[in-house]
Design a protein around this motif. Structure first.
Motif, PDB file in Angstrom:
ATOM      1  N   ALA A 111      40.391  39.505  36.804  1.00  0.00           N
ATOM      2  CA  ALA A 111      39.190  39.057  37.016  1.00  0.00           C
ATOM      3  C   ALA A 111      38.955  37.757  37.523  1.00  0.00           C
ATOM      4  N   THR A 112      38.233  37.160  38.114  1.00  0.00           N
ATOM      5  CA  THR A 112      37.879  35.769  38.433  1.00  0.00           C
ATOM      6  C   THR A 112      36.693  35.282  37.974  1.00  0.00           C
ATOM      7  N   THR A 113      36.588  34.175  37.094  1.00  0.00           N
ATOM      8  CA  THR A 113      35.539  33.536  36.746  1.00  0.00           C
ATOM      9  C   THR A 113      35.012  32.242  37.085  1.00  0.00           C
ATOM     10  N   SER A 114      35.355  32.055  38.393  1.00  0.00           N
ATOM     11  CA  SER A 114      35.121  30.689  39.127  1.00  0.00           C
ATOM     12  C   SER A 114      33.479  30.531  39.180  1.00  0.00           C
ATOM     13  N   TRP A 152      30.995  34.725  46.779  1.00  0.00           N
ATOM     14  CA  TRP A 152      30.288  36.027  46.440  1.00  0.00           C
ATOM     15  C   TRP A 152      31.332  37.005  46.621  1.00  0.00           C
ATOM     16  N   ASP A 153      31.898  37.151  47.595  1.00  0.00           N
ATOM     17  CA  ASP A 153      33.138  38.291  48.113  1.00  0.00           C
ATOM     18  C   ASP A 153      33.927  38.168  47.180  1.00  0.00           C
ATOM     19  N   GLU A 154      34.486  36.957  46.944  1.00  0.00           N
ATOM     20  CA  GLU A 154      35.704  36.878  46.052  1.00  0.00           C
ATOM     21  C   GLU A 154      35.370  37.700  44.602  1.00  0.00           C
ATOM     22  N   HIS A 155      34.251  37.364  44.110  1.00  0.00           N
ATOM     23  CA  HIS A 155      33.984  38.044  42.755  1.00  0.00           C
ATOM     24  C   HIS A 155      33.803  39.539  43.137  1.00  0.00           C
ATOM     25  N   MET A 156      32.974  40.111  43.869  1.00  0.00           N
ATOM     26  CA  MET A 156      32.860  41.453  44.345  1.00  0.00           C
ATOM     27  C   MET A 156      34.336  41.998  44.452  1.00  0.00           C
ATOM     28  N   ASN A 157      35.080  41.458  45.113  1.00  0.00           N
ATOM     29  CA  ASN A 157      36.381  41.899  45.696  1.00  0.00           C
ATOM     30  C   ASN A 157      37.210  42.216  44.308  1.00  0.00           C
ATOM     31  N   ILE A 158      37.395  41.227  43.632  1.00  0.00           N
ATOM     32  CA  ILE A 158      38.301  41.129  42.413  1.00  0.00           C
ATOM     33  C   ILE A 158      37.671  41.881  41.349  1.00  0.00           C
ATOM     34  N   ASN A 159      36.455  41.474  40.868  1.00  0.00           N
ATOM     35  CA  ASN A 159      35.801  42.162  39.513  1.00  0.00           C
ATOM     36  C   ASN A 159      35.242  43.276  39.706  1.00  0.00           C
ATOM     37  N   LEU A 160      34.838  44.051  40.948  1.00  0.00           N
ATOM     38  CA  LEU A 160      34.314  45.041  41.071  1.00  0.00           C
ATOM     39  C   LEU A 160      34.925  46.226  42.181  1.00  0.00           C
ATOM     40  N   ARG A 161      35.458  45.499  43.474  1.00  0.00           N
ATOM     41  CA  ARG A 161      36.053  46.598  44.436  1.00  0.00           C
ATOM     42  C   ARG A 161      37.066  47.057  43.923  1.00  0.00           C
ATOM     43  N   THR A 211      41.994  31.959  26.505  1.00  0.00           N
ATOM     44  CA  THR A 211      42.945  32.486  27.141  1.00  0.00           C
ATOM     45  C   THR A 211      43.410  31.379  28.138  1.00  0.00           C
ATOM     46  N   PRO A 212      44.891  31.594  28.802  1.00  0.00           N
ATOM     47  CA  PRO A 212      45.095  30.788  29.665  1.00  0.00           C
ATOM     48  C   PRO A 212      44.188  30.652  30.837  1.00  0.00           C
ATOM     49  N   ALA A 213      43.631  31.562  31.233  1.00  0.00           N
ATOM     50  CA  ALA A 213      42.659  31.704  32.399  1.00  0.00           C
ATOM     51  C   ALA A 213      41.490  30.775  32.281  1.00  0.00           C
ATOM     52  N   GLU A 214      40.960  30.848  31.130  1.00  0.00           N
ATOM     53  CA  GLU A 214      39.779  30.195  30.661  1.00  0.00           C
ATOM     54  C   GLU A 214      40.026  28.623  30.518  1.00  0.00           C
TER      55      GLU A 214
END
Length: 261
Positions: free
Chosen positions: A94-97, A109-118, A193-196
């Motif tokens: 996931a991305t949480t930017s 918007w596309d980054e979140h939809m592509n990584i987190n949903l698509r 987490t490291p990402a957080e």
């Protein structure tokens, strides 16, 4: 209770660090012996693969950026070539930017939809097709966030993508019940987490003591810890969890819907 994971062969996206890697450790501790780890960074992936292999599993790392649809499709195809009996999936990548309604541009918007949903959709679709072709049972766990319910003002795209994944979880769980393919989700709150850590420093100017400061404000004196959450995900993946499907478990100390005293 001993969690029975002996039959499981598992793909974990975002499996090279944080929660995904903690799930891999928990799976091996409970008898799983076939694990695929996917992530973007080769060095991190190699370390994670070596660790899980040393614990006693046959483990492969597949470098993948699931924001790219072609790579996401290739990931599930390659995973199946490693383990034809692949029957389980954890969508942890996931991305949480950050971005609010007014400052989220189309790229974010596309980054979140592509990584987190698509990305999760494509992995779920690929594994389901494989299971249906083999008439095999399976189990999938999607990692959501309590932000899927509303989220903070600076998490517009993130919250929306996780809300979509919540609906996808329930929709597919309903569709696949008769095929003995179970689909569940876990929605963690604020997690250490490291990402957080990267997000806190990049967007909120946090220092190296950010975890200690954050935990001092929490009702239970801590953030969610991957090692504590991982056994729950292991359980949901395993035959031990029986007929549970379509469930979304909020893993947090903040109660969704509670009104401040």
């Amino acid at each position: 209770m001993k969690i029975d994971n002996t039959p499981n062969s598992v793909l974990i996206s975002g499996g090279t660090q944080g929660l995904g890697l903690a799930v891999a450790r928990s799976l091996v501790e409970n008898g799983c012996r076939e694990i695929i780890l996917a992530g973007r960074t080769a060095e991190t992936g190699a370390r994670a693969q070596a660790e899980i292999t040393a614990l006693g599993a046959t483990c492969h790392y597949i470098q993948t950026d699931i924001s790219d649809a072609t790579q996401a499709k290739r990931l599930i195809e390659t995973a199946i070539t490693h383990f034809d009996g692949l029957n389980s999936l954890v969508n942890a990548a996931a991305t949480t930017s950050r971005g609010s309604l007014v400052d989220t541009d189309l790229d974010l918007w596309d980054e979140h939809m592509n990584i987190n949903l698509r990305g999760p959709f494509l992995l779920m679709q690929g594994l389901t097709r494989h299971l249906l072709a083999r008439q095999a049972a399976g189990s999938m766990v999607n990692i959501l966030s309590t932000s899927a319910h509303v989220g903070q003002s600076f998490l517009t795209a993130y919250s929306t993508s996780k809300g979509g994944l919540l609906t996808l979880t329930k929709n597919t769980a309903n569709a696949l019940r008769a095929d003995k393919i179970r689909v569940n989700a876990v929605a963690p709150g604020w997690m250490d987490t490291p990402a957080e850590a990267e997000i806190q420093k990049r967007f909120h100017g946090a220092d190296d003591n950010w975890v200690e400061k954050a935990e001092a404000t929490m009702p239970m004196g801590q953030l969610a810890k991957p090692a504590q959450l991982a056994p729950l995900i292991t359980y949901l993946l395993s035959p031990s969890s029986g007929i549970i499907t379509g469930a979304t478990i909020d893993y947090d100390q903040q109660i969704i819907g509670a009104v401040p005293e």
